[in-house]
Design an enzyme around this catalytic site. Structure first.
Site, PDB file in Angstrom:
ATOM      1  N   HIS A 168       0.875  -1.166   0.000  1.00  0.00           N
ATOM      2  CA  HIS A 168       0.000   0.000   0.000  1.00  0.00           C
ATOM      3  C   HIS A 168       0.912   1.215   0.000  1.00  0.00           C
ATOM      4  CE1 HIS A 168      -3.698   2.297   0.946  1.00  0.00           C
ATOM      5  NE2 HIS A 168      -2.808   3.139   1.411  1.00  0.00           N
ATOM      6  N   CYS A 169       0.836   2.017  -1.037  1.00  0.00           N
ATOM      7  CA  CYS A 169       1.746   3.151  -1.172  1.00  0.00           C
ATOM      8  C   CYS A 169       1.036   4.435  -0.756  1.00  0.00           C
ATOM      9  CB  CYS A 169       2.213   3.261  -2.620  1.00  0.00           C
ATOM     10  SG  CYS A 169       3.429   4.554  -2.864  1.00  0.00           S
ATOM     11  N   PRO A 170       1.424   5.047   0.374  1.00  0.00           N
ATOM     12  CA  PRO A 170       0.745   6.287   0.776  1.00  0.00           C
ATOM     13  C   PRO A 170       1.066   7.444  -0.154  1.00  0.00           C
ATOM     14  CG  PRO A 170       2.526   5.757   2.296  1.00  0.00           C
ATOM     15  CD  PRO A 170       2.435   4.627   1.341  1.00  0.00           C
ATOM     16  N   GLY A 173      -1.441   7.063  -2.656  1.00  0.00           N
ATOM     17  CA  GLY A 173      -2.790   7.082  -2.093  1.00  0.00           C
ATOM     18  C   GLY A 173      -3.621   5.886  -2.483  1.00  0.00           C
TER      19      GLY A 173
END
EC number: 2.3.1.225
Lengths: 296, 157
Positions: A168-170, A173
Site C-alpha cells: 500500500h503506497c501512501p 494514495g
C-alpha cells in the site's frame, strides 16, 4: 415484478463495495481514504517542475538548446499521467464472497478438518494446492471469507484482498496490485528520470551561469535552484533505489511479498512462480508490456 | 427427477434458487486462469458430465487465448506506453475482446444447455475469477423436499 425492477435505478457495484475506499466520478476513480501524502507528492512534483520551468528553462533554452525544456515537459506530462493512473485505478481488488459462497467454503473447511473437540482451537484454515509440482498453501481471509489465490494479500488499510498485492503506497494514495503495478513501475521509472534530468540540468545551469556572473550571484538570481536541488537530491536516493529494486523483481517475476521465505516456507530460487534465468529473455517485462489482465 | 424449463425467462419466473455450486480454480499449471473440470456431485442428476466438461474446457481455452503473450499484446503494451495509455480511450485491448466473447458464450450456453435443466452459470469475472458459480433452481411446482434443502443450506446466515 420484472417491470418494477426495470424502473428502479440499479445500484452500482462500487456503491456496495465493503472495503475502505473512496470513489469519485461515478466510480471511475478509486482511492484509499487517507489522501494527504498523495497531495504532497503531487505538490512536490508540480512545484519542483514549475520552479525548473520558471528559473532554469529560459536560460538553458537560449544558451544550450530549446529541446531541453520540451523534453522536460514531455517527461513531466508522462510522470503526472502515470501517477494519476496509479492512484485512481483499481489495484485488483478481489470481490468478497457472497453469503452462499462463504457457506460453501465453511462446509468444505469443516469437512476437511473433521470433528474438533470442544475447548480445542480449530486448526488454521489452509488449503493446499499444487502449482507447477510444488505444494503451495493458500490462506483463508477471515474478512473477505475466501481462500486467497496465490500471490494475493489483504490490505488492512483499504480492508480489501488485492490480487498480486505489492504494497500500500501512501505516496500514491492507493494499493499497488496486479491491475496498477505497471503504472506504478512506469511512474517510479519516469520520476527517476525526471529527477535525474532536473538535477543534472540544475548543476549545468549553475555552472554555466557562475562562469558569467559568479556563484553567489547565480543563486541570488535563481533562488529556486537551491530548493530544486534539495528536493531532487533526496528524491533520487529513494525513488531510483525503488525503481532498481522493482526492475530486479520484474526480471525475476516476483513480488516483494515473496522475498521473505518464511511466508510460504520456500527458497526464492525454487519458487513455483519464478521463471529462473533460462526463461528470462522471453518472459521478463511481461508485467509491463504483457496484456492487461483483469480479474476483478 | 430433472425439472424441465424451456428458456431463461421461464426459469426466473417460476423457479426458486435451491443451491449454488462453485467450481474452483485449477492452479496445477501456475497462476493462469483455469478452472477445475472435476464434475461436482451436486450436479449429478441435473446435467450430463460431458456437457459440463465441454463448457469448462471451452472457457479454459478462451482464458488461455486471452492471456496469451504474443506479438499483438507486446505491440499493444508498447503503443499504450508511448501514448501514455490514452490509446485505450479509442481501442479495446485483445483481452477485453476475448472477455466479451466469453460472456457471449456463457449466455449462449445458459440459454441452450443450462436453463432447460434448471441451472444458471454466472460469469467468473463477476466473482473476481475465483470461481464459476452455478445456481441450481427448483421448479415451484415440485415437492417440498427441495425447499427443505434450501432452508438447511441457508441456516448458516
Amino acid at each position: 415484478m420484472s417491470a418494477v425492477m426495470i424502473t428502479r435505478k440499479a445500484t452500482r457495484k462500487w456503491e456496495k463495495l465493503p472495503g475502505k475506499n473512496t470513489f469519485c466520478c461515478d466510480g471511475r476513480v478509486m482511492m484509499a481514504r487517507q489522501k494527504g501524502v498523495f497531495y504532497l507528492t503531487l505538490f512536490l512534483i508540480v512545484g519542483t517542475c514549475s520552479l525548473f520551468f520558471a528559473f532554469e528553462c529560459p536560460y538553458l533554452a537560449v544558451h544550450l538548446s530549446p529541446a531541453i525544456p520540451v523534453f522536460a515537459v514531455l517527461l513531466f506530462v508522462f510522470v503526472i499521467a502515470m501517477l494519476l493512473r496509479t492512484s485512481f485505478s483499481d489495484p485488483g481488488v478481489l470481490p468478497r464472497a457472497l453469503p452462499e459462497e462463504a457457506n460453501f467454503i465453511e462446509m468444505e473447511i469443516e469437512a476437511a478438518n473433521g470433528n474438533v473437540l470442544a475447548g480445542q482451537r480449530p486448526p488454521p484454515r489452509i488449503r493446499n494446492v499444487q502449482i507447477n509440482n510444488q505444494i503451495v498453501k493458500l490462506k483463508y481471509c477471515y474478512t473477505c471469507k475466501i481462500f486467497r489465490p496465490p500471490r494475493a494479500s489483504h490490505c488492512s488499510i483499504c480492508d480489501n484482498c488485492v490480487d498480486r498485492f505489492d504494497h500500500h503506497c501512501p505516496w500514491v494514495g492507493n494499493c499497488v496490485g496486479k491491475r496498477n503495478y505497471r503504472y506504478f513501475y512506469l511512474f517510479t521509472l519516469s520520476l527517476s528520470l525526471l529527477t535525474i534530468y532536473i538535477f543534472a540540468f540544475n548543476i549545468v545551469h549553475v555552472v554555466l551561469r557562475s562562469v558569467d556572473s559568479g556563484f553567489v550571484n547565480t543563486l541570488k538570481e535563481t533562488p529556486g535552484t537551491v530548493l530544486e536541488v534539495l528536493v531532487c537530491f533526496f528524491t533520487i536516493w529513494s525513488v531510483v533505489g525503488l525503481t532498481g529494486f522493482h526492475t530486479y523483481l520484474i526480471s525475476l517475476n516476483q513480488t516483494p511479498m515473496r522475498t521473505s521465505p518464511s511466508t510460504l516456507g520456500m527458497d526464492m530460487s525454487t519458487s513455483p512462480f519464478s521463471f529462473g534465468p533460462f526463461r528470462l529473455k522471453s518472459t521478463s517485462g511481461i508485467e509491463i508490456f504483457g496484456p492487461e489482465i483483469d480479474g476483478s | 427427477m430433472a425439472t424441465e424449463f424451456h428458456n431463461l425467462q421461464e426459469l426466473r419466473h417460476s423457479a426458486s434458487l435451491a443451491n449454488k455450486v462453485f467450481i474452483q480454480r485449477d492452479y496445477t499449471d501456475g497462476t493462469v486462469c483455469k478452472f477445475q473440470t472435476k464434475f461436482p456431485s451436486e450436479l449429478d442428476s441435473r446435467i450430463e458430465r460431458t456437457l459440463f466438461e465441454d463448457t469448462v474446457k471451452t472457457l479454459n481455452n478462451y482464458y488461455a487465448e486471452a492471456e496469451k503473450i504474443g506479438g499483438q499484446s507486446y505491440l499493444e503494451g508498447c503503443l499504450a506506453c508511448l501514448t501514455v495509455y490514452l490509446i485505450f480511450l479509442c481501442i479495446e485491448t485483445r483481452y477485453e475482446k476475448v472477455l466479451k466473447k466469453i460472456s457471449w458464450y456463457i449466455q449462449e450456453q445458459n440459454e441452450k444447455v443450462y436453463a432447460p435443466r434448471g441451472l444458471l452459470i454466472t460469469d467468473p469475472i463477476e466473482r473476481g475469477m475465483r470461481v464459476i458459480e452455478i445456481s441450481v433452481y427448483e421448479d415451484h411446482g415440485s415437492s417440498g423436499s427441495s425447499s427443505g434443502s434450501s432452508t438447511t443450506s441457508s441456516s448458516g446466515r
